[in-house]
Design a protein around this motif. Structure first.
Motif, PDB file in Angstrom:
ATOM      1  N   ASP A  23       0.789  -1.232   0.000  1.00 14.30           N
ATOM      2  CA  ASP A  23       0.000   0.000   0.000  1.00 14.30           C
ATOM      3  C   ASP A  23       0.826   1.291   0.000  1.00 14.30           C
ATOM      4  O   ASP A  23       0.265   2.379  -0.017  1.00 14.30           O
ATOM      5  N   VAL A  24       2.132   1.177   0.018  1.00 16.85           N
ATOM      6  CA  VAL A  24       2.970   2.380   0.058  1.00 16.85           C
ATOM      7  C   VAL A  24       3.857   2.432  -1.191  1.00 16.85           C
ATOM      8  O   VAL A  24       4.547   1.476  -1.524  1.00 16.85           O
ATOM      9  N   THR A  25       3.778   3.558  -1.899  1.00 16.31           N
ATOM     10  CA  THR A  25       4.583   3.709  -3.114  1.00 16.31           C
ATOM     11  C   THR A  25       5.972   4.252  -2.770  1.00 16.31           C
ATOM     12  O   THR A  25       6.180   4.835  -1.701  1.00 16.31           O
TER      13      THR A  25
ATOM     14  N   SER B 184      11.464  14.458 -15.051  1.00  9.23           N
ATOM     15  CA  SER B 184      10.994  14.406 -13.663  1.00  9.23           C
ATOM     16  C   SER B 184       9.625  13.746 -13.571  1.00  9.23           C
ATOM     17  O   SER B 184       9.378  12.940 -12.667  1.00  9.23           O
ATOM     18  N   ASP B 185       8.734  14.074 -14.498  1.00 10.66           N
ATOM     19  CA  ASP B 185       7.399  13.462 -14.510  1.00 10.66           C
ATOM     20  C   ASP B 185       7.483  11.961 -14.749  1.00 10.66           C
ATOM     21  O   ASP B 185       6.733  11.182 -14.144  1.00 10.66           O
ATOM     22  N   GLN B 186       8.390  11.539 -15.637  1.00 10.35           N
ATOM     23  CA  GLN B 186       8.562  10.107 -15.911  1.00 10.35           C
ATOM     24  C   GLN B 186       9.073   9.372 -14.667  1.00 10.35           C
ATOM     25  O   GLN B 186       8.597   8.276 -14.351  1.00 10.35           O
ATOM     26  N   ILE B 187      10.035   9.968 -13.984  1.00  8.30           N
ATOM     27  CA  ILE B 187      10.579   9.354 -12.764  1.00  8.30           C
ATOM     28  C   ILE B 187       9.495   9.272 -11.702  1.00  8.30           C
ATOM     29  O   ILE B 187       9.308   8.229 -11.066  1.00  8.30           O
ATOM     30  N   ARG B 188       8.762  10.362 -11.500  1.00 11.80           N
ATOM     31  CA  ARG B 188       7.680  10.374 -10.507  1.00 11.80           C
ATOM     32  C   ARG B 188       6.636   9.312 -10.863  1.00 11.80           C
ATOM     33  O   ARG B 188       6.163   8.577  -9.991  1.00 11.80           O
ATOM     34  N   GLY B 189       6.279   9.213 -12.132  1.00  8.12           N
ATOM     35  CA  GLY B 189       5.305   8.214 -12.554  1.00  8.12           C
ATOM     36  C   GLY B 189       5.774   6.797 -12.276  1.00  8.12           C
ATOM     37  O   GLY B 189       5.012   5.963 -11.792  1.00  8.12           O
ATOM     38  N   PHE B 190       7.037   6.530 -12.584  1.00  9.14           N
ATOM     39  CA  PHE B 190       7.592   5.202 -12.328  1.00  9.14           C
ATOM     40  C   PHE B 190       7.596   4.886 -10.842  1.00  9.14           C
ATOM     41  O   PHE B 190       7.140   3.817 -10.419  1.00  9.14           O
ATOM     42  N   LEU B 191       8.103   5.809 -10.032  1.00 10.30           N
ATOM     43  CA  LEU B 191       8.176   5.577  -8.585  1.00 10.30           C
ATOM     44  C   LEU B 191       6.790   5.462  -7.965  1.00 10.30           C
ATOM     45  O   LEU B 191       6.599   4.723  -6.998  1.00 10.30           O
ATOM     46  N   SER B 192       5.828   6.173  -8.524  1.00 14.74           N
ATOM     47  CA  SER B 192       4.449   6.093  -8.017  1.00 14.74           C
ATOM     48  C   SER B 192       3.789   4.777  -8.405  1.00 14.74           C
ATOM     49  O   SER B 192       2.830   4.348  -7.756  1.00 14.74           O
ATOM     50  N   SER B 193       4.290   4.140  -9.453  1.00 15.72           N
ATOM     51  CA  SER B 193       3.701   2.877  -9.904  1.00 15.72           C
ATOM     52  C   SER B 193       4.316   1.671  -9.198  1.00 15.72           C
ATOM     53  O   SER B 193       3.844   0.555  -9.357  1.00 15.72           O
ATOM     54  N   ARG B 194       5.374   1.891  -8.437  1.00 14.54           N
ATOM     55  CA  ARG B 194       6.053   0.804  -7.729  1.00 14.54           C
ATOM     56  C   ARG B 194       5.769   0.917  -6.238  1.00 14.54           C
ATOM     57  O   ARG B 194       5.845   1.996  -5.661  1.00 14.54           O
ATOM     58  N   ASN B 195       5.477  -0.230  -5.613  1.00 16.73           N
ATOM     59  CA  ASN B 195       5.242  -0.209  -4.176  1.00 16.73           C
ATOM     60  C   ASN B 195       6.380  -0.924  -3.458  1.00 16.73           C
ATOM     61  O   ASN B 195       7.210  -1.595  -4.078  1.00 16.73           O
ATOM     62  N   LEU B 196       6.404  -0.760  -2.157  1.00 17.07           N
ATOM     63  CA  LEU B 196       7.481  -1.318  -1.356  1.00 17.07           C
ATOM     64  C   LEU B 196       7.526  -2.841  -1.457  1.00 17.07           C
ATOM     65  O   LEU B 196       8.607  -3.430  -1.489  1.00 17.07           O
TER      66      LEU B 196
END
Length: 107
Positions: free
Chosen positions: A38-40, A79-91
């Protein structure tokens, strides 16, 4: 050392964001306070005040002596691409990837 102080600061920030909880006493430490799925990664990075934005101006468009630099839009997109990738991955995905890599190294 400043590294140890930085680690303490980051643990406090993670606790303040309710991502971890502290356990007192002998054998105490920190435990995850949320389900890892539940945590990105974005939530974790932002909780410890790290910056995902690669733009020198951080979006204020004054990168070049008060004016927008030539590559501003490129860095916005990166920056948007990195944020999108990190937001799509969870712990949990990071933990699972780590376990798979450990299994591969052991065999």
């Amino acid at each position: 050392s400043s590294s140890a102080a930085s680690d303490v600061y980051k643990r406090q920030k993670l606790r303040k964001a309710s991502l971890v909880k502290s356990i007192r006493g002998p054998g105490g430490g920190y435990l995850l306070n949320v389900n890892a799925v539940d945590v990105t990664l974005t939530q974790i990075i932002e909780a410890v005040d790290e910056n995902i934005d690669l733009r020198r101006c951080h979006g204020s468009k004054d990168c070049l002596r008060g004016k927008q630099c030539l590559s501003h839009h490129l860095w916005c997109e990166v920056s948007d691409q990195i944020r999108g990738f990190l937001s799509s991955r969870n712990l949990q995905q990071v933990i699972d990837d780590y376990k798979i890599n450990q299994d591969i190294q052991l065999h």
